[in-house]
Design a protein around this motif. Sequence first.
Motif, PDB file in Angstrom:
ATOM      1  N   THR A 286       0.852  -1.177   0.000  1.00 57.63           N
ATOM      2  CA  THR A 286       0.000   0.000   0.000  1.00 57.63           C
ATOM      3  C   THR A 286       0.888   1.228   0.000  1.00 57.63           C
ATOM      4  N   SER A 287       0.325   2.327  -0.441  1.00 53.40           N
ATOM      5  CA  SER A 287       1.087   3.569  -0.544  1.00 53.40           C
ATOM      6  C   SER A 287       1.687   3.990   0.786  1.00 53.40           C
TER       7      SER A 287
ATOM      8  N   TYR B   3       5.074   9.123   1.843  1.00 56.09           N
ATOM      9  CA  TYR B   3       3.622   9.291   1.817  1.00 56.09           C
ATOM     10  C   TYR B   3       3.305  10.625   2.487  1.00 56.09           C
TER      11      TYR B   3
ATOM     12  N   PHE C 224       6.506  11.039  -4.768  1.00 54.96           N
ATOM     13  CA  PHE C 224       5.533  10.031  -4.337  1.00 54.96           C
ATOM     14  C   PHE C 224       4.164  10.332  -4.938  1.00 54.96           C
ATOM     15  N   TRP C 225       3.695  11.568  -4.740  1.00 50.04           N
ATOM     16  CA  TRP C 225       2.333  11.902  -5.146  1.00 50.04           C
ATOM     17  C   TRP C 225       2.197  12.184  -6.641  1.00 50.04           C
TER      18      TRP C 225
ATOM     19  N   THR D 140       3.628  10.424  -8.887  1.00 47.15           N
ATOM     20  CA  THR D 140       3.637   9.105  -9.513  1.00 47.15           C
ATOM     21  C   THR D 140       2.585   8.150  -8.952  1.00 47.15           C
ATOM     22  N   GLU D 141       1.923   8.515  -7.877  1.00 42.35           N
ATOM     23  CA  GLU D 141       0.930   7.654  -7.237  1.00 42.35           C
ATOM     24  C   GLU D 141      -0.272   7.460  -8.160  1.00 42.35           C
ATOM     25  N   GLY D 142      -0.625   6.200  -8.406  1.00 42.57           N
ATOM     26  CA  GLY D 142      -1.834   5.887  -9.159  1.00 42.57           C
ATOM     27  C   GLY D 142      -1.728   6.087 -10.665  1.00 42.57           C
TER      28      GLY D 142
ATOM     29  N   GLU E 203       6.965   0.272 -11.439  1.00 40.78           N
ATOM     30  CA  GLU E 203       6.767   0.088  -9.989  1.00 40.78           C
ATOM     31  C   GLU E 203       8.097  -0.065  -9.267  1.00 40.78           C
TER      32      GLU E 203
ATOM     33  N   ARG F  33       9.897   3.308  -9.270  1.00 46.53           N
ATOM     34  CA  ARG F  33       9.250   4.207  -8.295  1.00 46.53           C
ATOM     35  C   ARG F  33       9.711   3.857  -6.884  1.00 46.53           C
TER      36      ARG F  33
ATOM     37  N   ASN G  12      -3.717  14.210  -7.145  1.00 48.10           N
ATOM     38  CA  ASN G  12      -4.641  14.156  -6.013  1.00 48.10           C
ATOM     39  C   ASN G  12      -4.802  15.550  -5.399  1.00 48.10           C
TER      40      ASN G  12
END
Length: 191
Positions: free
Chosen positions: A27-28, A34, A61-62, A64-66, A116, A119, A179
Amino acid sequence: MMFVNKFKLLIILSLIVFTGNAQDNMTSEKLPFYEIPEAPETYTAGTVAARMIDGLGFRYFWSTEGLTEKDLNHKCSESGRTSAETIEHIYGLSKFIRNAVLSHDKDLDIEVIGFEAQRMQTLLNLKLVSDLLRDTENPINLEETEVPFWNIINGPIADATWHCGQIVMLRRASGNPFNSKVSVFAGKLKA
């Protein structure tokens, strides 16, 4: 010598936690950055430099997230980079930062790895450097880095931050915006 062994153990434990089958269930919240860690109580060259790395790690992180396959393959022009190519470049910059700052435990891996894994390793590289810079008991002498630390700031750190913004722009253009709950000022998600 104890200092070197302590951080080798940190790397080994990080890799055990973050690799293999665990990657499928990751999980992130388990990846570094995070949230930005609590600010240190004192200002030193190392703690300020560590905070710069924390800011980069959080943005990376954010940004590249999702990301989806569509996002990774998107580019805005024929001559531009895709998000995947930009992420690969940032991964290389994280290795440069790590290898320039650490006198030991260099990341000399030349294996081609997927998104992945890139990252995850980028975040782990930045976390390792941040932790070492923040360590006030065994401080890194920033005057003894492989290249002048000033050049690390205006070179790969600034460049990687710049490219995080490009990923945000590319993901917006591909229909998967950043986000909106991310606060880069506070270093965490807004409630």
